[in-house]
Enzyme design. Structure first.
Site, PDB file in Angstrom:
ATOM      1  N   ASP A   1       0.810  -1.224   0.000  1.00 56.54           N
ATOM      2  CA  ASP A   1       0.000   0.000   0.000  1.00 56.54           C
ATOM      3  C   ASP A   1       0.842   1.273   0.000  1.00 56.54           C
ATOM      4  OD1 ASP A   1      -2.210  -1.652   0.083  1.00 56.54           O
ATOM      5  OD2 ASP A   1      -2.261  -1.658   2.273  1.00 56.54           O
TER       6      ASP A   1
ATOM      7  N   LYS B   1       1.736   2.301  -5.034  1.00 56.57           N
ATOM      8  CA  LYS B   1       2.348   1.812  -6.282  1.00 56.57           C
ATOM      9  C   LYS B   1       1.437   2.086  -7.469  1.00 56.57           C
ATOM     10  CE  LYS B   1       2.442  -2.260  -4.350  1.00 56.57           C
ATOM     11  NZ  LYS B   1       2.061  -1.925  -2.964  1.00 56.57           N
TER      12      LYS B   1
ATOM     13  N   GLY C   1      -4.512  -4.310  -3.834  1.00 50.45           N
ATOM     14  CA  GLY C   1      -5.519  -3.296  -4.163  1.00 50.45           C
ATOM     15  C   GLY C   1      -4.749  -2.048  -4.528  1.00 50.45           C
ATOM     16  N   HIS C   2      -4.650  -1.770  -5.818  1.00 58.42           N
ATOM     17  CA  HIS C   2      -3.861  -0.618  -6.295  1.00 58.42           C
ATOM     18  C   HIS C   2      -4.812   0.474  -6.766  1.00 58.42           C
ATOM     19  CE1 HIS C   2      -0.158  -3.373  -7.170  1.00 58.42           C
ATOM     20  NE2 HIS C   2      -0.588  -3.452  -5.937  1.00 58.42           N
TER      21      HIS C   2
ATOM     22  N   GLN D   1       2.110  -5.952  -3.255  1.00 56.43           N
ATOM     23  CA  GLN D   1       2.548  -6.007  -1.850  1.00 56.43           C
ATOM     24  C   GLN D   1       3.826  -5.172  -1.672  1.00 56.43           C
ATOM     25  OE1 GLN D   1       1.659  -9.489  -3.244  1.00 56.43           O
ATOM     26  NE2 GLN D   1      -0.316  -8.562  -2.846  1.00 56.43           N
TER      27      GLN D   1
HETATM   28  P1  GDP Z   1      -0.866   0.432  -3.540  1.00 55.00           P
HETATM   29  O1  GDP Z   1      -1.456  -0.847  -3.116  1.00 55.00           O
HETATM   30  O2  GDP Z   1       0.598   0.506  -3.281  1.00 55.00           O
HETATM   31  O3  GDP Z   1      -1.186   0.804  -4.966  1.00 55.00           O
HETATM   32  O4  GDP Z   1      -1.531   1.557  -2.617  1.00 55.00           O
HETATM   33  P2  GDP Z   1      -3.094   1.681  -2.222  1.00 55.00           P
HETATM   34  O5  GDP Z   1      -3.849   2.079  -3.422  1.00 55.00           O
HETATM   35  O6  GDP Z   1      -3.532   0.457  -1.503  1.00 55.00           O
HETATM   36  O7  GDP Z   1      -3.044   2.829  -1.146  1.00 55.00           O
HETATM   37  C1  GDP Z   1      -2.593   4.112  -1.444  1.00 55.00           C
HETATM   38  C2  GDP Z   1      -3.710   5.120  -1.156  1.00 55.00           C
HETATM   39  O8  GDP Z   1      -3.180   6.405  -1.062  1.00 55.00           O
HETATM   40  C3  GDP Z   1      -4.755   5.196  -2.241  1.00 55.00           C
HETATM   41  O9  GDP Z   1      -5.999   5.506  -1.670  1.00 55.00           O
HETATM   42  C4  GDP Z   1      -4.261   6.356  -3.104  1.00 55.00           C
HETATM   43  O10 GDP Z   1      -5.307   6.993  -3.836  1.00 55.00           O
HETATM   44  C5  GDP Z   1      -3.713   7.273  -2.070  1.00 55.00           C
HETATM   45  N1  GDP Z   1      -2.573   8.103  -2.473  1.00 55.00           N
HETATM   46  C6  GDP Z   1      -1.636   7.880  -3.408  1.00 55.00           C
HETATM   47  N2  GDP Z   1      -0.680   8.827  -3.376  1.00 55.00           N
HETATM   48  C7  GDP Z   1      -1.035   9.691  -2.406  1.00 55.00           C
HETATM   49  C8  GDP Z   1      -0.445  10.871  -1.878  1.00 55.00           C
HETATM   50  O11 GDP Z   1       0.635  11.311  -2.266  1.00 55.00           O
HETATM   51  N3  GDP Z   1      -1.125  11.516  -0.867  1.00 55.00           N
HETATM   52  C9  GDP Z   1      -2.293  11.047  -0.365  1.00 55.00           C
HETATM   53  N4  GDP Z   1      -2.869  11.736   0.604  1.00 55.00           N
HETATM   54  N5  GDP Z   1      -2.860   9.918  -0.833  1.00 55.00           N
HETATM   55  C10 GDP Z   1      -2.245   9.245  -1.828  1.00 55.00           C
HETATM   56  P1  IMO Z   2      -0.873  -4.133  -2.272  1.00 51.58           P
HETATM   57  O1  IMO Z   2      -0.375  -4.707  -3.594  1.00 51.58           O
HETATM   58  C1  IMO Z   2      -0.936  -4.558   2.062  1.00 51.58           C
HETATM   59  C2  IMO Z   2      -0.886  -8.635   3.667  1.00 51.58           C
HETATM   60  C3  IMO Z   2      -2.123  -9.097   4.408  1.00 51.58           C
HETATM   61  C4  IMO Z   2      -1.474 -10.047   5.409  1.00 51.58           C
HETATM   62  C5  IMO Z   2      -0.363 -10.685   4.610  1.00 51.58           C
HETATM   63  C6  IMO Z   2      -0.729 -12.045   4.017  1.00 51.58           C
HETATM   64  O2  IMO Z   2      -2.155  -3.430  -2.359  1.00 51.58           O
HETATM   65  O3  IMO Z   2       0.235  -3.364  -1.632  1.00 51.58           O
HETATM   66  P2  IMO Z   2      -2.275 -12.771   1.965  1.00 51.58           P
HETATM   67  O4  IMO Z   2      -3.717 -12.563   1.705  1.00 51.58           O
HETATM   68  O5  IMO Z   2      -1.369 -12.210   0.921  1.00 51.58           O
HETATM   69  O6  IMO Z   2      -1.927 -14.206   2.286  1.00 51.58           O
HETATM   70  O7  IMO Z   2      -1.979 -11.954   3.327  1.00 51.58           O
HETATM   71  O8  IMO Z   2      -0.070  -9.788   3.549  1.00 51.58           O
HETATM   72  N1  IMO Z   2      -1.130  -8.139   2.292  1.00 51.58           N
HETATM   73  C7  IMO Z   2      -1.098  -6.842   1.957  1.00 51.58           C
HETATM   74  N2  IMO Z   2      -0.933  -5.729   2.723  1.00 51.58           N
HETATM   75  N3  IMO Z   2      -1.059  -4.438   0.725  1.00 51.58           N
HETATM   76  C8  IMO Z   2      -1.188  -5.533  -0.058  1.00 51.58           C
HETATM   77  O9  IMO Z   2      -1.166  -5.471  -1.409  1.00 51.58           O
HETATM   78  C9  IMO Z   2      -1.268  -6.801   0.558  1.00 51.58           C
HETATM   79  N4  IMO Z   2      -1.417  -8.057   0.105  1.00 51.58           N
HETATM   80  C10 IMO Z   2      -1.328  -8.863   1.166  1.00 51.58           C
HETATM   81  O10 IMO Z   2      -2.783  -8.029   5.025  1.00 51.58           O
HETATM   82  O11 IMO Z   2      -0.871  -9.309   6.446  1.00 51.58           O
HETATM   83 MG    MG Z   3      -2.949  -1.596  -1.818  1.00 53.79          MG
END
Ligand code: GDP
Ligand code: IMO
Ligand code: MG
Length: 435
Positions: A13, A16, A40-41, A228
């Site tokens: 998270d 990315k 979840g991207h 991840q």
């Molecule tokens: P990922 O899994 O690495 O793609 O990240 P996630 O999407 O799970 O979580 C990142 C969250 O932060 C999402 O809700 C994005 O829309 C948000 N986000 C991305 N860049 C920024 C930033 O620079 N500032 C803030 N406040 N939110 C951001």
């Molecule tokens: P993105 O790509 C954050 C975590 C789960 C748990 C551990 C194992 O959005 O960054 P799993 O279901 O993979 O066997 O769970 O890994 N986990 C993540 N945490 N972002 C993710 O993906 C994750 N994918 C798995 O919360 O701790």
């Molecule tokens: Mg994510």
């Protein structure tokens, strides 16, 4: 730059998705290479927000071929749902997406096993992994075990039905033996559902390894999208509180099916603080109002499961380890805006373990649980920075914070993100010196 990879350097998270979307205009292929729908991207475009689980984050651009590579585990039901949702929003997917026939398939028994193992009795003092319950671990286990595995290409072979029947029969006995009678696997229903989906996906199911090898040999531009983060890597992360794939930079070649040298630039993605969702040690965790403030300002709730993310200070011991492990060339520092208004910021530069100051990230989870983080305190900044577009226009305290991270990791910072939207990005290629 023909082969670039984006890899998370914390516990996932790191934003990315935003960075992949940002870099997509200049590439021909975007490739997911490990993980599954546990990811979840998020990509934000104006008032539209897209959360992608299996489909690469390059999907919003019509010119790009998006590939789900052999190292990904695919739940076809989730994938179809994701395709339909995007197509209903006017994004054409089927002509932009290719799926590896070698990718392994997540079946209902994998999801059932994931839930059962998570809910099973365990000693009180043992922390749960807290998986996303998407069947990821059980599917990778069957892949490595071979006997009960089905790949995407297998669903289009004449012996799919007999293979499925044999596996369902065994899995049912296994699940029942764990004491659960609530899970009933119906081989006919699963066969009909999965075959219908396989027929729909048929034009997309191809040998993506061959396509990527040709692309690499022709020096076409490819962006590899890690899922991840490196601290969740099954071999190099905080085992057993990890995911089941190589989610650090070391996983890209195996997962995509390309030679190691195909990646000429590794971009490490870091949040300006730390988060973790699920169980496991987290030395800089803030289980206090400051942690809650970061959670509120960063909207730190899981994109896949909605769970509140645990929040804490930036951990440079962990980030230095994953930067080195992943062979990171440059850093994208995300969510700097979230830290605005905090009077002081703490950066963890060392750990103290058994009275000794260390900078090496402990390899055993029991040691990681015992470390005390050693912090450096920096002054915070009051103003919001979401409108800043030039490095020099950041408040001086923010500049110091970013420079110190660059110094501690010994890497240049190439991108700073100050909000979820594409435009809320500071490109600072030449502006932030190393160290
Ligand atoms: P990922 O899994 O690495 O793609 O990240 P996630 O999407 O799970 O979580 C990142 C969250 O932060 C999402 O809700 C994005 O829309 C948000 N986000 C991305 N860049 C920024 C930033 O620079 N500032 C803030 N406040 N939110 C951001
Ligand atoms: P993105 O790509 C954050 C975590 C789960 C748990 C551990 C194992 O959005 O960054 P799993 O279901 O993979 O066997 O769970 O890994 N986990 C993540 N945490 N972002 C993710 O993906 C994750 N994918 C798995 O919360 O701790
Ligand atoms: Mg994510």
């Amino acid at each position: 730059m023909a082969g670039q990879c984006i890899v998370g350097l914390q516990w996932g998270d790191e934003a990315k998705g935003k960075l992949v979307d940002l870099l997509t205009p200049d590439v021909e292929f975007v490739v997911r290479y490990q993980g599954g729908a546990n990811a979840g991207h998020t990509v934000v475009v104006g008032s539209e927000k897209y959360v992608l689980h299996l489909i690469p984050s390059g999907i919003l651009y019509p010119h790009v071929k998006n590939i789900i590579g052999s190292g990904v585990v695919i739940n076809p039901v989730t994938l179809i749902d994701e395709i339909d949702r995007l197509e209903n929003r006017g994004i054409s997917v089927t002509d932009r997406l290719l799926l590896s026939n070698r990718a392994h398939v997540v079946f209902p028994w994998h999801v059932a096993e994931d839930k059962l193992w998570e809910e099973s009795n365990q000693p009180d003092d043992e922390e749960k992994i807290g998986t996303t319950q998407r069947g990821i671990g059980p599917c990778y286990r069957d892949k490595v075990g071979r006997r009960f595995a089905i790949r995407l290409g297998d669903m289009l072979q004449p012996d799919f039905r007999s293979k499925l029947n044999r596996i369902v029969e065994f899995k049912q006995r296994l699940i029942t033996a764990t004491g659960s009678d609530s899970v009933v696997l119906d081989a006919n229903m699963i066969y009909e559902q999965y075959l219908a989906i396989a027929e729909r996906l048929r034009p997309m199911i191809v040998d993506t390894t061959e396509i990527l090898l040709n692309a690499v040999e022709q020096d076409r531009s490819i962006l590899y999208e890690g899922a991840q983060g490196a601290l969740l890597d099954v071999d190099h992360g905080t085992f057993p509180y990890v995911t089941s794939s190589n989610s650090s930079g070391v996983g890209v070649a195996a997962g995509a099916g390309v030679p190691l040298r195909a990646v000429s630039k590794m971009i490490g993605v870091l949040k300006s603080y730390s988060t973790r969702v699920g169980g496991g040690p987290f030395p800089t965790e803030l289980d206090n109002p400051t942690g809650q403030l970061i959670r509120d300002r960063g909207n730190e709730y899981g994109s896949t499961t909605g769970r509140p993310r645990r929040c804490g200070w930036f951990d440079a011991v962990a980030a230095r380890y994953t930067t080195r492990l992943s062979g990171v060339d440059t850093i994208a520092l995300m969510m700097l805006d979230v830290l605005s208004t905090l009077p002081e910021l703490h950066l963890c530069t060392h750990y103290e373990l058994d009275g000794e100051m260390i900078r090496v990230f402990p390899s055993h989870v029991n040691d990681l649980r015992r470390v005390q983080p050693v912090f450096e305190t920096l002054e915070g900044w009051r103003e919001e920075i979401t409108e800043v577009r030039r490095f020099d226009d950041l408040p001086p305290q923010a500049i110091d914070y970013v420079r110190r991270i660059s110094e501690l990791l010994d890497r240049p910072i190439e991108f700073i993100s100050v909000g979820p939207e594409r435009a809320q990005t500071i490109l600072c290629r030449l502006e932030t010196p190393v160290g």
